[in-house]
Design a protein around this motif. Structure first.
Motif, PDB file in Angstrom:
ATOM      1  N   PRO A  18       0.830  -1.214   0.000  1.00  0.00           N
ATOM      2  CA  PRO A  18       0.000   0.000   0.000  1.00  0.00           C
ATOM      3  C   PRO A  18       0.863   1.263   0.000  1.00  0.00           C
ATOM      4  O   PRO A  18       1.936   1.302   0.616  1.00  0.00           O
ATOM      5  CB  PRO A  18      -0.807  -0.126   1.298  1.00  0.00           C
ATOM      6  CG  PRO A  18      -0.818  -1.581   1.599  1.00  0.00           C
ATOM      7  CD  PRO A  18       0.487  -2.119   1.102  1.00  0.00           C
ATOM      8  N   LEU A  19       0.382   2.282  -0.696  1.00  0.00           N
ATOM      9  CA  LEU A  19       1.132   3.527  -0.853  1.00  0.00           C
ATOM     10  C   LEU A  19       0.420   4.684  -0.167  1.00  0.00           C
ATOM     11  O   LEU A  19      -0.765   4.926  -0.413  1.00  0.00           O
ATOM     12  CB  LEU A  19       1.310   3.847  -2.345  1.00  0.00           C
ATOM     13  CG  LEU A  19       1.941   5.202  -2.683  1.00  0.00           C
ATOM     14  CD1 LEU A  19       3.378   5.275  -2.171  1.00  0.00           C
ATOM     15  CD2 LEU A  19       1.898   5.446  -4.196  1.00  0.00           C
ATOM     16  N   VAL A  20       1.159   5.399   0.669  1.00  0.00           N
ATOM     17  CA  VAL A  20       0.722   6.686   1.215  1.00  0.00           C
ATOM     18  C   VAL A  20       1.635   7.746   0.629  1.00  0.00           C
ATOM     19  O   VAL A  20       2.866   7.568   0.590  1.00  0.00           O
ATOM     20  CB  VAL A  20       0.788   6.693   2.756  1.00  0.00           C
ATOM     21  CG1 VAL A  20       0.563   8.100   3.301  1.00  0.00           C
ATOM     22  CG2 VAL A  20      -0.242   5.728   3.335  1.00  0.00           C
ATOM     23  N   HIS A  21       1.066   8.840   0.166  1.00  0.00           N
ATOM     24  CA  HIS A  21       1.873   9.876  -0.490  1.00  0.00           C
ATOM     25  C   HIS A  21       1.662  11.232   0.169  1.00  0.00           C
ATOM     26  O   HIS A  21       0.533  11.598   0.520  1.00  0.00           O
ATOM     27  CB  HIS A  21       1.516   9.987  -1.976  1.00  0.00           C
ATOM     28  CG  HIS A  21       2.346  10.982  -2.713  1.00  0.00           C
ATOM     29  ND1 HIS A  21       3.658  10.744  -3.058  1.00  0.00           N
ATOM     30  CD2 HIS A  21       2.074  12.246  -3.149  1.00  0.00           C
ATOM     31  CE1 HIS A  21       4.152  11.805  -3.680  1.00  0.00           C
ATOM     32  NE2 HIS A  21       3.206  12.733  -3.744  1.00  0.00           N
ATOM     33  N   THR A  22       2.770  11.984   0.302  1.00  0.00           N
ATOM     34  CA  THR A  22       2.735  13.360   0.784  1.00  0.00           C
ATOM     35  C   THR A  22       3.284  14.253  -0.318  1.00  0.00           C
ATOM     36  O   THR A  22       4.426  14.085  -0.745  1.00  0.00           O
ATOM     37  CB  THR A  22       3.577  13.525   2.065  1.00  0.00           C
ATOM     38  OG1 THR A  22       3.094  12.622   3.059  1.00  0.00           O
ATOM     39  CG2 THR A  22       3.500  14.958   2.583  1.00  0.00           C
ATOM     40  N   MET A  23       2.487  15.198  -0.784  1.00  0.00           N
ATOM     41  CA  MET A  23       2.873  16.041  -1.917  1.00  0.00           C
ATOM     42  C   MET A  23       3.988  17.033  -1.572  1.00  0.00           C
ATOM     43  O   MET A  23       4.905  17.250  -2.340  1.00  0.00           O
ATOM     44  CB  MET A  23       1.656  16.823  -2.424  1.00  0.00           C
ATOM     45  CG  MET A  23       0.651  15.994  -3.193  1.00  0.00           C
ATOM     46  SD  MET A  23       1.279  15.520  -4.800  1.00  0.00           S
ATOM     47  CE  MET A  23      -0.191  14.807  -5.517  1.00  0.00           C
ATOM     48  N   HIS A  24       3.854  17.705  -0.439  1.00  0.00           N
ATOM     49  CA  HIS A  24       4.737  18.811  -0.015  1.00  0.00           C
ATOM     50  C   HIS A  24       4.469  20.072  -0.838  1.00  0.00           C
ATOM     51  O   HIS A  24       4.213  21.124  -0.277  1.00  0.00           O
ATOM     52  CB  HIS A  24       6.205  18.399  -0.052  1.00  0.00           C
ATOM     53  CG  HIS A  24       6.550  17.364   0.968  1.00  0.00           C
ATOM     54  ND1 HIS A  24       6.766  17.675   2.294  1.00  0.00           N
ATOM     55  CD2 HIS A  24       6.658  16.021   0.882  1.00  0.00           C
ATOM     56  CE1 HIS A  24       7.015  16.564   2.968  1.00  0.00           C
ATOM     57  NE2 HIS A  24       6.946  15.547   2.128  1.00  0.00           N
TER      58      HIS A  24
END
Length: 416
Positions: free
Chosen positions: A136-142
């Motif tokens: 599973p992928l969690v993403h933070t854009m910033h």
């Protein structure tokens, strides 16, 4: 009673384009580097093993470097083992994904930071059409291309459309997203169509062991700054987005309004050129000279965090005039050192600074508006002290342990 979702035992945290071992303010290193290192360290304290994956940019660096308890930095091959301009990194995403692919099954979850890292995580599966190998992928854009392009500085290049398309694909594909603020969550929904139930708010923290109340006179003695000087401090990468030119123009306006201020006013700009606009930094000394304030503006290279702490302490005001910020760690660090902040009324700075209580938020980037805000605090030191004292209480509300707890909620949602 329903069973609580398990937290991951082992997480891959991807920061392809910049290493958490790099010094913030150098090249493309900045708040994201601090965020990744501090969040990973806090997750380690919560019992999660974190391996930060970054691109090898120096052949002499060991493959694996310990960072903190349960936290290591692993360098993956992608392109030449040397620094590469950020605008060239999209061409290395596939190579990074190829280096990541054989490791992926060993992680319970992947947490990617910035769009290049997110694309690399998604491409782990590009050769496995029938059997997924990606956790599973969690993403933070910033930062987000479509948000930045909606608030461009005059001299700033627009973010390319392939980046915006890549971000849209990440938002569509990731099992979870984190946002610094509710406003950033709204931007994910409005600009990219993110599903609200996939977004978790994770405010950044501040390292209160490094940044804490301090003695201004002692710091000025150490840095050879006169006790009577009026010091405005800028900290950040030198690029149009961060807008240090706004402060140079504001200083010129302050001198125009009160010529006698020339004897004591000082603007210190700490940071290094960054991004495709890096040549823009060369125009700033010329701007200061053209406005006849060249002798009042001091340009200094990046500083290590302990030295940066001293510069915060020595200042009267820390100014953050960015055209856009997803949060603004500099503002939090300054407030932790009891320094009032004058910041642009944009993005995450509206949350990092309590307007009227710990600092002043300025609408727009006009020199007169900034001169007025800065001058109001320089002319009223008692008010500046009150704002600074309130800043430490505000900063204490942002801890990396709280950030880790919120991040674990995002992980559990994504794994569920």
């Amino acid at each position: 009673m329903p069973r609580s979702r398990p937290k991951p035992d082992r997480v891959a945290m991807i920061s392809l384009h910049t290493s958490p071992l790099a010094t913030p303010g150098v090249g493309d290193a900045g708040g994201l580097n601090v965020y990744v290192a501090e969040l990973a360290t806090a997750l380690g304290r919560h019992g999660v093993e974190v391996e930060i994956l970054t691109r090898r940019s120096d052949p002499a660096t060991p493959e694996v470097v310990p960072l903190a308890e349960r936290v290591t930095v692993r360098h993956l091959a992608a392109g030449p083992p040397e620094p590469v301009a950020k605008e060239q990194l999209p061409g290395l995403v596939d190579e990074f994904a190829a280096s990541l692919r054989p490791l992926a099954a060993g992680y319970d979850l992947i947490h990617s930071h910035y769009w290049l890292s997110g694309l690399a995580a998604l491409r782990v599966d590009q050769d496995h059409h029938h059997t997924s190998v990606r956790p599973p992928l969690v993403h933070t854009m910033h930062t987000m291309a479509r948000v930045k392009n909606a608030a461009l500085a005059d001299d700033q290049q627009a973010e390319p459309e392939p980046r915006a398309d890549g971000e849209a694909l990440i938002v569509k594909s990731a099992e979870g997203l984190t946002a610094n603020t509710g406003e950033e969550a709204a931007e994910l929904r409005d600009h990219y169509g993110a599903a609200p139930d996939r977004i978790t708010i994770v405010p950044p923290g501040v390292d209160l062991d490094v940044f804490h109340p301090c003695d201004q006179r002692e710091s000025r003695d150490l840095l050879d700054i006169g006790a009577e000087a009026e010091v405005i401090l800028f900290v950040g990468r030198i690029q149009p987005l961060k807008a240090p030119d706004v402060l140079i123009r504001a200083v010129a306006e302050l001198i125009k309004q009160q010529p006698r201020r020339r004897e004591r006013l000082k603007l210190i700009i700490i940071g290094s050129p960054s991004g495709p606009d890096r040549d823009w930094a060369d125009t700033l000394p010329e701007l200061a000279d053209s406005l006849q304030v060249g002798e009042l503006v001091e340009f200094r290279p990046h500083s290590e965090r302990l030295e940066l702490y001293r510069w915060y302490c020595a200042s009267d005001i820390v100014a953050v005039p960015s055209h856009n910020e997803s949060f603004g760690l500099v503002a939090l660090e300054a407030q932790a050192c009891t320094r009032p902040v004058v910041a642009a009324d944009v993005g995450g700075l509206r949350h990092a600074v309590a307007d009227g209580r710990t600092g002043i938020l300025v609408g727009g980037h006009g020199p007169q508006d900034w001169a007025s805000a800065l001058g109001s605090l320089l002319d009223d030191p008692d008010r500046a002290v009150r704002l600074g004292q309130a800043g430490i209480d505000h900063a204490r509300g942002f801890s990396w342990d709280a950030s880790a707890e919120a991040t674990l909620r995002a992980y559990r949602t994504a794994m569920g």
